[in-house]
Design a protein around this motif. Sequence first.
Motif, short mmCIF file in Angstrom:
data_model
loop_
_atom_site.label_atom_id
_atom_site.label_comp_id
_atom_site.label_asym_id
_atom_site.label_seq_id
_atom_site.Cartn_x
_atom_site.Cartn_y
_atom_site.Cartn_z
N HIS A 47 0.85 -1.18 0.00
CA HIS A 47 0.00 0.00 0.00
C HIS A 47 0.89 1.23 0.00
N ASP A 229 -7.73 -9.22 7.10
CA ASP A 229 -7.49 -7.79 7.19
C ASP A 229 -8.79 -7.09 7.62
N HIS A 231 -10.40 -4.49 6.25
CA HIS A 231 -11.22 -3.82 5.23
C HIS A 231 -11.43 -4.81 4.08
N HIS A 363 -10.67 -7.17 -0.96
CA HIS A 363 -9.83 -6.36 -0.08
C HIS A 363 -9.68 -4.98 -0.71
N VAL A 364 -9.73 -3.94 0.10
CA VAL A 364 -9.50 -2.59 -0.42
C VAL A 364 -7.99 -2.36 -0.51
N ARG A 366 -4.90 -0.10 -1.19
CA ARG A 366 -4.70 1.36 -1.13
C ARG A 366 -3.38 1.77 -1.73
MN LIG Z 1 -5.10 -4.02 3.84
#
Ligand SMILES: [Mn+2]
Length: 484
Positions: A47, A229, A231, A363-364, A366
């Motif tokens: 991320h 996770d 999110h 899953h988000v 990022r």
């Molecule tokens: Mn994550």
Amino acid sequence: MRRIRANAIAILTVAWILGTFYYLWQDSKPHTSPAAAAAAQTRSRSHGQKAAPGRLEIHRDDRTIPLIVTQPPRAEQQVHLLGGFDEKAYLAGKQLKPGDDPYREHAFNLQESDRLGSERAIRDTRHYRCASLNYDTDLPSTSIIITFHNEARSTLLRTIKSVLMRSPPSLIQEIILIDDFSSDREFDCQLLSQIPKVHCLRNGRREGLIRSRVRGANTATASILTFLDSHCEVNTDWLQPMIQRVKEDHTRVVSPIIDVISLDNFAYLAASADLRGGFDWSLHFKWEQIPIEQKMARSDPTQPIRTPVIAGGIFVMDKSWFNHLGQYDTHMDIWGGENFELSFRVWMCGGSLEILPCSRVGHVFRKRHPYDFPEGNALTYIKNTRRAAEVWMDEYKQYYYSARPSAQGKAFGSITDRLTLRRKLNCKPFRWYMENAKNLNNSKHLRLLYERWRLGSPHQICHPLIITLETCNASKSFLYIQVN
Ligand SMILES: [Mn+2]
């Protein structure tokens, strides 16, 4: 006339064969095009380590089931799922103020997440054959472990509710939340604990993902651990394939295909089923195409994909195996590198890693870390990966240091305990991991490369497992690895 026709047929046949080979070759190349790299970057766990990816490009698989997964639960189900928990009050307790940047706090569009609500129908992204698979009726239950630090209430609740809605209730022993010292969230744990099966522990100081997970694992009462996770949204039948594989062989560590939830509009997008985990010598995680030989040998798309490393955010592991292998390296801080340490350890000390295509979890992904690293992002990543390299990579750690010269001389603490563990478990050398876990010997292609390297081929082949297109600059090399 006949000869002309025969020639024409021969030419067409050759063209068709060449075309097929070109197609397969294109397909098996590592991510080199910007679009493929962008897709890989979007899917990678790093991320925000690098520049923002470009256009989101996801392989859409037309063979997946074009059905809606779930109907939103009815009112009576809602009560059953959430017990005395007051969802409206919880979500209203912390909301985006008008005029606030919806991306500022979480690096995703909070406004959109809040607007979606806690349960929604998503597309079943599995291959259609997955729906007809059968699993044992007496699968053991699992403890779900979710750690969070300043997670948005709507994404955290959606993670928990999707687990409750889309898992057979008998498989969920409990959901253990670990609040890793989120700021001004003293009550989140208290409130969320009102949901049936949910227990919440709050750390008295910031510990990071690794120590938080170990704390969760130590309190788990089920024989199988599921790390998730904070999110995510789990998809239909996500849990059964993973528990089945671990039940059959407790040394398997398994993960789902990780679908993409858009950080902008929260659309649920199917990820490619042809990827596995990989890394470069600076120990950055990358998704890579399954090697061509392995791909051609796969006749059944529901079969597990053996993977050299896992992304690390979502996986299932037998609890006694987790403990036997030394849990995690608890001297690693905050986030990063722990997935390599675990992956090397699992392979080298007698286990295996798989991605299960019939298990899907969104899953988000990022573009940056929304939270602070007390020691700084880069320093923490170096400390953690350096510990992994020093304990597990033997002579191969030189490639890590040449790819990441800044790691030299950085403090990484004592590794005595982990070296003792490695000796005690009688783990194989890293060379074995490179050659066998990735199955160098079974590949004619790699054997050829190895010969060329041994005979002193200049430039392109710096080492049998490192192939560069330019010079032997390790940072530009990629690992050519495979598992069958
Ligand atoms: Mn994550």
